[in-house]
Design an enzyme around this catalytic site. Structure first.
Site, PDB file in Angstrom:
ATOM      1  N   LYS A  11       0.742  -1.053   0.002  1.00  0.00           N
ATOM      2  CA  LYS A  11      -0.038  -0.125   0.092  1.00  0.00           C
ATOM      3  C   LYS A  11       0.834   1.132   0.104  1.00  0.00           C
ATOM      4  O   LYS A  11       1.999   1.054   0.100  1.00  0.00           O
ATOM      5  CB  LYS A  11      -0.794   0.063   1.249  1.00  0.00           C
ATOM      6  CG  LYS A  11      -2.061  -1.111   1.257  1.00  0.00           C
ATOM      7  CD  LYS A  11      -3.097  -1.307   2.354  1.00  0.00           C
ATOM      8  CE  LYS A  11      -3.862  -2.280   2.300  1.00  0.00           C
ATOM      9  NZ  LYS A  11      -5.026  -2.178   3.476  1.00  0.00           N
ATOM     10  N   TYR A  51     -12.502  -2.387  -3.509  1.00  0.00           N
ATOM     11  CA  TYR A  51     -13.119  -2.622  -2.178  1.00  0.00           C
ATOM     12  C   TYR A  51     -14.488  -2.348  -2.196  1.00  0.00           C
ATOM     13  O   TYR A  51     -15.224  -2.097  -1.272  1.00  0.00           O
ATOM     14  CB  TYR A  51     -12.272  -1.228  -1.524  1.00  0.00           C
ATOM     15  CG  TYR A  51     -10.711  -1.769  -0.839  1.00  0.00           C
ATOM     16  CD1 TYR A  51     -10.863  -2.759  -0.135  1.00  0.00           C
ATOM     17  CD2 TYR A  51      -9.804  -0.778  -1.143  1.00  0.00           C
ATOM     18  CE1 TYR A  51      -9.463  -3.063   0.338  1.00  0.00           C
ATOM     19  CE2 TYR A  51      -8.598  -1.140  -0.539  1.00  0.00           C
ATOM     20  CZ  TYR A  51      -8.354  -2.148   0.018  1.00  0.00           C
ATOM     21  OH  TYR A  51      -7.136  -2.621   0.767  1.00  0.00           O
ATOM     22  N   PHE A  59     -15.415   3.821   6.989  1.00  0.00           N
ATOM     23  CA  PHE A  59     -14.145   4.452   6.371  1.00  0.00           C
ATOM     24  C   PHE A  59     -13.806   4.043   4.804  1.00  0.00           C
ATOM     25  O   PHE A  59     -12.748   4.381   4.388  1.00  0.00           O
ATOM     26  CB  PHE A  59     -13.001   3.412   7.152  1.00  0.00           C
ATOM     27  CG  PHE A  59     -13.146   1.994   6.911  1.00  0.00           C
ATOM     28  CD1 PHE A  59     -12.839   1.316   5.856  1.00  0.00           C
ATOM     29  CD2 PHE A  59     -13.940   1.081   7.954  1.00  0.00           C
ATOM     30  CE1 PHE A  59     -13.003  -0.112   5.507  1.00  0.00           C
ATOM     31  CE2 PHE A  59     -14.012  -0.210   7.711  1.00  0.00           C
ATOM     32  CZ  PHE A  59     -13.555  -0.738   6.525  1.00  0.00           C
ATOM     33  N   ARG A  87      -1.672 -14.305   5.056  1.00  0.00           N
ATOM     34  CA  ARG A  87      -2.298 -13.645   6.141  1.00  0.00           C
ATOM     35  C   ARG A  87      -1.659 -13.828   7.555  1.00  0.00           C
ATOM     36  O   ARG A  87      -1.778 -13.004   8.340  1.00  0.00           O
ATOM     37  CB  ARG A  87      -3.757 -13.955   6.276  1.00  0.00           C
ATOM     38  CG  ARG A  87      -4.448 -13.600   4.903  1.00  0.00           C
ATOM     39  CD  ARG A  87      -6.058 -13.332   4.909  1.00  0.00           C
ATOM     40  NE  ARG A  87      -6.529 -12.248   5.770  1.00  0.00           N
ATOM     41  CZ  ARG A  87      -6.942 -11.211   5.539  1.00  0.00           C
ATOM     42  NH1 ARG A  87      -6.818 -10.813   4.381  1.00  0.00           N
ATOM     43  NH2 ARG A  87      -7.690 -10.537   6.341  1.00  0.00           N
ATOM     44  N   THR A  93      -5.435  -6.861  10.936  1.00  0.00           N
ATOM     45  CA  THR A  93      -5.752  -5.500  10.268  1.00  0.00           C
ATOM     46  C   THR A  93      -5.060  -4.278  10.871  1.00  0.00           C
ATOM     47  O   THR A  93      -4.492  -3.496  10.208  1.00  0.00           O
ATOM     48  CB  THR A  93      -7.215  -5.495   9.873  1.00  0.00           C
ATOM     49  OG1 THR A  93      -7.862  -6.748   9.504  1.00  0.00           O
ATOM     50  CG2 THR A  93      -7.462  -4.465   9.218  1.00  0.00           C
ATOM     51  N   ARG A 104       2.637  -6.172   9.098  1.00  0.00           N
ATOM     52  CA  ARG A 104       1.788  -4.966   9.259  1.00  0.00           C
ATOM     53  C   ARG A 104       2.569  -4.483  10.799  1.00  0.00           C
ATOM     54  O   ARG A 104       2.375  -3.265  10.859  1.00  0.00           O
ATOM     55  CB  ARG A 104       0.507  -5.378   9.608  1.00  0.00           C
ATOM     56  CG  ARG A 104      -0.377  -5.400   8.248  1.00  0.00           C
ATOM     57  CD  ARG A 104      -1.810  -6.032   8.367  1.00  0.00           C
ATOM     58  NE  ARG A 104      -2.361  -5.724   7.126  1.00  0.00           N
ATOM     59  CZ  ARG A 104      -3.611  -6.221   6.842  1.00  0.00           C
ATOM     60  NH1 ARG A 104      -4.173  -7.218   7.567  1.00  0.00           N
ATOM     61  NH2 ARG A 104      -4.174  -5.932   5.589  1.00  0.00           N
ATOM     62  N   ASN A 114      -2.158   0.357   6.748  1.00  0.00           N
ATOM     63  CA  ASN A 114      -1.504  -1.052   7.520  1.00  0.00           C
ATOM     64  C   ASN A 114      -0.650  -1.828   6.335  1.00  0.00           C
ATOM     65  O   ASN A 114      -0.347  -2.943   6.586  1.00  0.00           O
ATOM     66  CB  ASN A 114      -2.694  -1.902   7.984  1.00  0.00           C
ATOM     67  CG  ASN A 114      -3.701  -2.315   6.758  1.00  0.00           C
ATOM     68  OD1 ASN A 114      -3.511  -1.857   5.552  1.00  0.00           O
ATOM     69  ND2 ASN A 114      -4.667  -2.969   6.988  1.00  0.00           N
ATOM     70  N   HIS A 117      -2.204  -5.331   1.676  1.00  0.00           N
ATOM     71  CA  HIS A 117      -3.343  -6.011   1.438  1.00  0.00           C
ATOM     72  C   HIS A 117      -3.176  -7.661   1.277  1.00  0.00           C
ATOM     73  O   HIS A 117      -2.248  -7.886   0.412  1.00  0.00           O
ATOM     74  CB  HIS A 117      -4.148  -5.400   0.357  1.00  0.00           C
ATOM     75  CG  HIS A 117      -5.270  -6.293  -0.327  1.00  0.00           C
ATOM     76  ND1 HIS A 117      -6.517  -6.330   0.188  1.00  0.00           N
ATOM     77  CD2 HIS A 117      -5.212  -7.294  -1.195  1.00  0.00           C
ATOM     78  CE1 HIS A 117      -7.272  -7.430  -0.290  1.00  0.00           C
ATOM     79  NE2 HIS A 117      -6.513  -7.910  -1.190  1.00  0.00           N
ATOM     80  N   GLU A 128      -9.928 -10.622  -7.220  1.00  0.00           N
ATOM     81  CA  GLU A 128      -8.881  -9.490  -7.135  1.00  0.00           C
ATOM     82  C   GLU A 128      -7.694  -9.657  -7.866  1.00  0.00           C
ATOM     83  O   GLU A 128      -7.349  -8.535  -8.639  1.00  0.00           O
ATOM     84  CB  GLU A 128      -8.265  -9.680  -5.527  1.00  0.00           C
ATOM     85  CG  GLU A 128      -9.304  -9.274  -4.605  1.00  0.00           C
ATOM     86  CD  GLU A 128      -8.936  -9.235  -3.198  1.00  0.00           C
ATOM     87  OE1 GLU A 128      -9.656  -8.981  -2.292  1.00  0.00           O
ATOM     88  OE2 GLU A 128      -7.828 -10.011  -2.840  1.00  0.00           O
TER      89      GLU A 128
HETATM   90  P1  ATP Z   1      -7.124  -6.157   3.422  1.00  0.00           P
HETATM   91  O1  ATP Z   1      -8.203  -6.565   2.842  1.00  0.00           O
HETATM   92  O2  ATP Z   1      -6.622  -4.590   2.895  1.00  0.00           O
HETATM   93  O3  ATP Z   1      -6.038  -7.218   3.064  1.00  0.00           O
HETATM   94  P2  ATP Z   1      -8.155  -6.673   5.900  1.00  0.00           P
HETATM   95  O4  ATP Z   1      -8.571  -8.045   5.110  1.00  0.00           O
HETATM   96  O5  ATP Z   1      -7.018  -7.293   7.024  1.00  0.00           O
HETATM   97  O6  ATP Z   1      -7.253  -5.841   5.115  1.00  0.00           O
HETATM   98  P3  ATP Z   1     -10.508  -5.585   5.800  1.00  0.00           P
HETATM   99  O7  ATP Z   1     -11.688  -5.503   6.855  1.00  0.00           O
HETATM  100  O8  ATP Z   1     -10.720  -6.203   4.522  1.00  0.00           O
HETATM  101  O9  ATP Z   1      -9.368  -5.823   6.242  1.00  0.00           O
HETATM  102  O10 ATP Z   1     -10.507  -3.991   5.536  1.00  0.00           O
HETATM  103  C1  ATP Z   1      -9.783  -3.498   4.197  1.00  0.00           C
HETATM  104  C2  ATP Z   1      -8.863  -2.230   4.518  1.00  0.00           C
HETATM  105  O11 ATP Z   1      -9.868  -1.368   4.889  1.00  0.00           O
HETATM  106  C3  ATP Z   1      -7.984  -2.637   5.561  1.00  0.00           C
HETATM  107  O12 ATP Z   1      -6.751  -3.168   5.271  1.00  0.00           O
HETATM  108  C4  ATP Z   1      -7.728  -1.040   6.059  1.00  0.00           C
HETATM  109  O13 ATP Z   1      -6.865  -0.392   5.268  1.00  0.00           O
HETATM  110  C5  ATP Z   1      -9.050  -0.418   5.967  1.00  0.00           C
HETATM  111  N1  ATP Z   1      -9.864  -0.768   7.271  1.00  0.00           N
HETATM  112  C6  ATP Z   1     -10.225  -1.575   7.857  1.00  0.00           C
HETATM  113  N2  ATP Z   1     -10.862  -1.259   8.877  1.00  0.00           N
HETATM  114  C7  ATP Z   1     -10.785   0.001   9.083  1.00  0.00           C
HETATM  115  C8  ATP Z   1     -11.289   1.089  10.149  1.00  0.00           C
HETATM  116  N3  ATP Z   1     -11.720   0.616  11.220  1.00  0.00           N
HETATM  117  N4  ATP Z   1     -10.737   2.197  10.045  1.00  0.00           N
HETATM  118  C9  ATP Z   1     -10.143   2.771   8.752  1.00  0.00           C
HETATM  119  N5  ATP Z   1      -9.600   1.761   7.803  1.00  0.00           N
HETATM  120  C10 ATP Z   1      -9.961   0.421   7.874  1.00  0.00           C
HETATM  121 MG    MG Z   2      -9.731  -7.837   3.498  1.00  0.00          MG
END
Ligand code: ATP
Ligand code: MG
Length: 139
Positions: A11, A51, A59, A87, A93, A104, A114, A117, A128
């Site tokens: 990212k 997304y 968010f 993962r 996350t 992370r 973070n 992805h 994806e």
């Molecule tokens: P990713 O999909 O990026 O691998 P993840 O699967 O761990 O991350 P998701 O729940 O899919 O988490 O959220 C996607 C992305 O949205 C997160 O990686 C983060 O960048 C952002 N995000 C998630 N939760 C929050 C939050 N509470 N506030 C701000 N941004 C968030």
């Molecule tokens: Mg995710």
């Protein structure tokens, strides 16, 4: 164990902070084969579509703004149990909750910025990978 593929994104915060090399190197050390790799500045449309599952979340807009603010590194990675192993390597996350030594924990700033992805299931990995790479690029 089945060989799987996962979509990885380094990212904007991790690219800006100069961590591409360390992160790619870690994935190789973890046994991932790099199938495809490209650097790109995402458009809002590309980030919003990627997304889309999060479009109702509070968010969402901030996340799209973050993901489009500078270049990202897009990769397709392959190994046994790629999705779950990836993962584990990246961690939770929220970097504050991620285990020591995870990507992370090492390179994330906060729950939004973070660092990386990763796909969360075989169906999302297929979507994806197809969102960013042609069939020829991942052949
Ligand atoms: P990713 O999909 O990026 O691998 P993840 O699967 O761990 O991350 P998701 O729940 O899919 O988490 O959220 C996607 C992305 O949205 C997160 O990686 C983060 O960048 C952002 N995000 C998630 N939760 C929050 C939050 N509470 N506030 C701000 N941004 C968030
Ligand atoms: Mg995710």
């Amino acid at each position: 164990m089945a060989v799987e593929r996962t979509l990885s994104i380094i990212k904007p915060n991790a690219v800006e902070d100069g961590h591409i090399g360390a992160i790619v190197s870690r994935f190789e050390q973890e046994g991932f084969r790099i199938v495809a790799l490209r650097m790109e500045q995402l458009t809002r449309a590309k980030a919003e579509g990627f997304y889309a599952v999060h479009r109702e979340r509070p968010f969402f807009n901030a996340l799209v703004t973050f993901m489009t603010r500078s270049k990202v590194v897009l990769m397709v990675l392959e190994r046994d149990s790629a999705i779950s192993h990836y993962r584990e390597v990246i961690g939770a996350t929220d970097p504050a909750k991620a285990k020591d030594g995870t990507i992370r924990k090492l390179y994330g700033k906060n729950v939004e910025e973070n660092a990386v992805h990763g796909s969360d299931a075989p169906e999302t990995a297929r979507f994806e990978i197809g969102w960013f790479f042609t069939g020829f690029e991942v052949a």
